[in-house]
Design a protein around this motif. Structure first.
Motif, mmCIF file in Angstrom:
data_model
loop_
_atom_site.group_PDB
_atom_site.id
_atom_site.type_symbol
_atom_site.label_atom_id
_atom_site.label_comp_id
_atom_site.label_asym_id
_atom_site.label_seq_id
_atom_site.Cartn_x
_atom_site.Cartn_y
_atom_site.Cartn_z
ATOM 1 N N THR A 130 -5.422 -14.037 -7.908
ATOM 2 C CA THR A 130 -4.163 -14.484 -8.490
ATOM 3 C C THR A 130 -3.323 -12.843 -8.688
ATOM 4 O O THR A 130 -2.287 -12.794 -8.437
ATOM 5 C CB THR A 130 -4.483 -14.721 -9.770
ATOM 6 O OG1 THR A 130 -5.037 -16.261 -9.539
ATOM 7 C CG2 THR A 130 -3.036 -14.913 -10.719
ATOM 8 N N ALA A 150 -1.738 -11.996 -5.167
ATOM 9 C CA ALA A 150 -0.740 -12.770 -5.103
ATOM 10 C C ALA A 150 0.316 -12.044 -5.758
ATOM 11 O O ALA A 150 1.664 -12.083 -5.191
ATOM 12 C CB ALA A 150 -0.953 -14.202 -5.392
ATOM 13 N N VAL A 151 0.182 -11.842 -7.249
ATOM 14 C CA VAL A 151 1.417 -11.437 -7.828
ATOM 15 C C VAL A 151 1.640 -9.975 -7.221
ATOM 16 O O VAL A 151 2.952 -9.442 -7.221
ATOM 17 C CB VAL A 151 0.797 -11.112 -9.476
ATOM 18 C CG1 VAL A 151 1.684 -10.350 -10.287
ATOM 19 C CG2 VAL A 151 0.799 -12.526 -9.980
ATOM 20 N N ASN A 152 0.660 -9.131 -6.767
ATOM 21 C CA ASN A 152 1.102 -7.855 -6.403
ATOM 22 C C ASN A 152 1.997 -8.019 -5.135
ATOM 23 O O ASN A 152 2.691 -7.121 -4.911
ATOM 24 C CB ASN A 152 -0.091 -7.140 -6.135
ATOM 25 C CG ASN A 152 0.022 -5.680 -5.749
ATOM 26 O OD1 ASN A 152 0.078 -5.176 -4.351
ATOM 27 N ND2 ASN A 152 0.194 -4.773 -6.555
ATOM 28 N N SER A 153 1.573 -8.812 -4.225
ATOM 29 C CA SER A 153 2.225 -9.128 -2.935
ATOM 30 C C SER A 153 3.815 -9.550 -3.090
ATOM 31 O O SER A 153 4.658 -9.238 -2.706
ATOM 32 C CB SER A 153 1.562 -10.324 -2.160
ATOM 33 O OG SER A 153 2.454 -10.460 -1.003
ATOM 34 N N ARG A 154 3.792 -10.572 -4.366
ATOM 35 C CA ARG A 154 5.132 -10.898 -4.735
ATOM 36 C C ARG A 154 6.020 -9.754 -5.261
ATOM 37 O O ARG A 154 7.183 -9.554 -5.030
ATOM 38 C CB ARG A 154 5.153 -12.169 -5.906
ATOM 39 C CG ARG A 154 6.267 -12.497 -6.572
ATOM 40 C CD ARG A 154 7.265 -13.307 -5.750
ATOM 41 N NE ARG A 154 8.626 -13.253 -6.203
ATOM 42 C CZ ARG A 154 8.870 -13.967 -7.343
ATOM 43 N NH1 ARG A 154 8.022 -14.698 -8.076
ATOM 44 N NH2 ARG A 154 10.235 -14.175 -7.870
ATOM 45 N N ILE A 155 5.267 -8.758 -5.991
ATOM 46 C CA ILE A 155 6.254 -7.707 -6.384
ATOM 47 C C ILE A 155 6.572 -6.829 -5.352
ATOM 48 O O ILE A 155 7.912 -6.333 -5.150
ATOM 49 C CB ILE A 155 5.353 -6.842 -7.521
ATOM 50 C CG1 ILE A 155 5.119 -7.590 -8.685
ATOM 51 C CG2 ILE A 155 6.047 -5.351 -7.648
ATOM 52 C CD1 ILE A 155 4.227 -6.976 -9.714
ATOM 53 N N SER A 156 5.809 -6.648 -4.257
ATOM 54 C CA SER A 156 6.137 -5.781 -3.161
ATOM 55 C C SER A 156 7.245 -6.426 -2.351
ATOM 56 O O SER A 156 8.196 -5.767 -1.942
ATOM 57 C CB SER A 156 4.774 -5.734 -2.198
ATOM 58 O OG SER A 156 5.135 -4.746 -1.011
ATOM 59 N N LEU A 157 7.274 -7.801 -2.103
ATOM 60 C CA LEU A 157 8.395 -8.347 -1.506
ATOM 61 C C LEU A 157 9.767 -8.366 -2.241
ATOM 62 O O LEU A 157 10.647 -8.007 -1.541
ATOM 63 C CB LEU A 157 7.858 -10.126 -1.229
ATOM 64 C CG LEU A 157 6.775 -10.137 -0.027
ATOM 65 C CD1 LEU A 157 6.420 -11.871 -0.158
ATOM 66 C CD2 LEU A 157 7.248 -9.803 1.307
ATOM 67 N N GLN A 158 9.612 -8.460 -3.426
ATOM 68 C CA GLN A 158 10.717 -8.257 -4.324
ATOM 69 C C GLN A 158 11.435 -6.873 -4.452
ATOM 70 O O GLN A 158 12.297 -6.712 -3.964
ATOM 71 C CB GLN A 158 10.587 -8.883 -5.943
ATOM 72 C CG GLN A 158 11.753 -8.618 -6.551
ATOM 73 C CD GLN A 158 12.603 -9.802 -6.319
ATOM 74 O OE1 GLN A 158 12.434 -10.823 -5.614
ATOM 75 N NE2 GLN A 158 13.811 -9.721 -7.047
ATOM 76 N N LEU A 176 9.039 -11.429 -13.638
ATOM 77 C CA LEU A 176 7.958 -12.130 -12.862
ATOM 78 C C LEU A 176 6.617 -12.161 -13.844
ATOM 79 O O LEU A 176 6.726 -11.433 -14.814
ATOM 80 C CB LEU A 176 7.295 -10.915 -11.748
ATOM 81 C CG LEU A 176 8.179 -10.747 -10.697
ATOM 82 C CD1 LEU A 176 7.662 -9.722 -9.558
ATOM 83 C CD2 LEU A 176 8.805 -12.149 -9.777
ATOM 84 N N GLY A 223 11.867 -8.280 -12.608
ATOM 85 C CA GLY A 223 11.920 -8.864 -11.341
ATOM 86 C C GLY A 223 13.286 -8.675 -10.649
ATOM 87 O O GLY A 223 13.431 -8.203 -9.332
#
Length: 320
Positions: free
Chosen positions: A250, A253-261, A164, A149
């Motif tokens: 879930t 949400a993980v995919n969205s977090r990866i995109s933001l990161q 992540l 991450g």
């Protein structure tokens, strides 16, 4: 005193000209390279900081690639889960239709069989880079998946990798070795009607393999299937659908977090590039102005040296 052995004026002019030539060489190097601090000799502190930050930026570039790989995996898993949800919704609709009196349940069961085959196909094909978060054919349960991450440099100079995590065991649709580990193969216990009372029954959608038997009764119907059993199957499929929806949420949400990161890492890389540039890049406007001034100084230095050397020639006039 005028001496033909030691020309003090020429020595002074030559020393000045050498200094101007050295300054001009440095300025020309800055203009040609674009760097104000190109080597440690130029500015040891700035060069050291810039070198370290360039190294960190290369590491961040690797993090960005890893995030892209993680995003591809989660995208694949989410797409498979979403497609599976649509198929399970179709199965639920078929079971509701079978509840209608006079319907040919055997023909509906053929449709259910094909829909379950489609679920099996989706689960087995949802693989990216050798990883499948939908299907497991190993005796070992699928555990938590880690994705790179970020790259972190602490205040004391030590570095570390932040990851992540996603618990892939919650997204497995079919486990061919252990039916209880798959969303579609685990038995779901429901309370269904039984005449004027109720009873508990356990149903599963897919039997994982010929050697592994799921707990309960498979969701399949025939002309002998009672309305009470149909309602129990509908309840079990609805529960399975809810569990799959939770898993898909879930994954999203993980995919969205990866995109933001990934967006953050890209921005951070740009900021570091700008910071390094402020330390070591040359101001081309300033350097071009300095170069022009040094060229003028060089011409004047050459003229001064010429005059100093000419003074010795003037002594010849005294001996004529």
């Amino acid at each position: 005193m005028t001496s033909i052995i030691t020309n003090t004026a020429a020595m002074a002019a030559l020393q000045t000209l050498r200094s101007i030539d050295q300054s001009m060489e440095n300025t020309q190097n800055r203009v040609s390279s674009g760097y104000r601090v190109q080597t440690a000799a130029d500015n040891a502190a700035y060069w050291s900081i810039a070198t370290t930050m360039r190294s960190d930026n290369k590491a961040l570039s690797g993090v960005e690639d890893a995030l892209g790989l993680g995003a591809a995996k989660t995208d694949t898993a989410y797409t498979a889960m979403n497609s599976s949800i649509n198929v399970v919704m179709e199965i639920k609709a078929k079971l509701v239709a079978a509840r209608e009196p006079g319907v040919d349940k055997d023909k509906i069961n053929k449709e259910l069989t094909e829909l379950k085959n489609q679920l099996n196909s989706i689960a087995q094909s949802a693989s990216f880079s050798g990883e499948n978060w939908m299907y497991n054919d190993s005796t070992t349960a699928v555990g938590t998946k880690e994705m790179v991450g970020s790259f972190v440099r602490n205040a004391n100079g030590t570095v570390s990798i932040q990851t992540l995590e996603f618990d892939a065991s919650k997204s497995i649709l079919i486990d061919s070795k252990n039916a209880n580990r798959g969303l579609l193969t685990v038995g779901v216990t429901v309370t269904q009607p039984s005449g004027t009372t109720t009873t508990t029954a356990t149903y599963y959608l897919i039997n994982p393999s010929a050697t592994t038997t799921a707990t309960g009764t498979e969701v399949k119907i025939s002309s002998a299937t009672t309305d009470d059993n149909l309602e129990g199957m509908i309840m079990a499929v609805d529960t399975t659908l809810k569990n799959m929806t939770d898993a898909a949420a879930t994954l999203g949400a993980v995919n969205s977090r990866i995109s933001l990161q990934k967006d953050f890492v890209q921005s951070l890389t740009d900021v570091i590039d700008k910071g390094v540039g402020r330390l070591v890049d040359a101001d081309m406007n300033e350097e071009s102005t300095r170069l022009k001034a040094l060229q003028t100084q060089q011409q004047l230095g050459i003229q001064a040296l010429s005059i100093a050397n000419g003074n010795a020639q003037n002594l010849l006039q005294l001996f004529r």
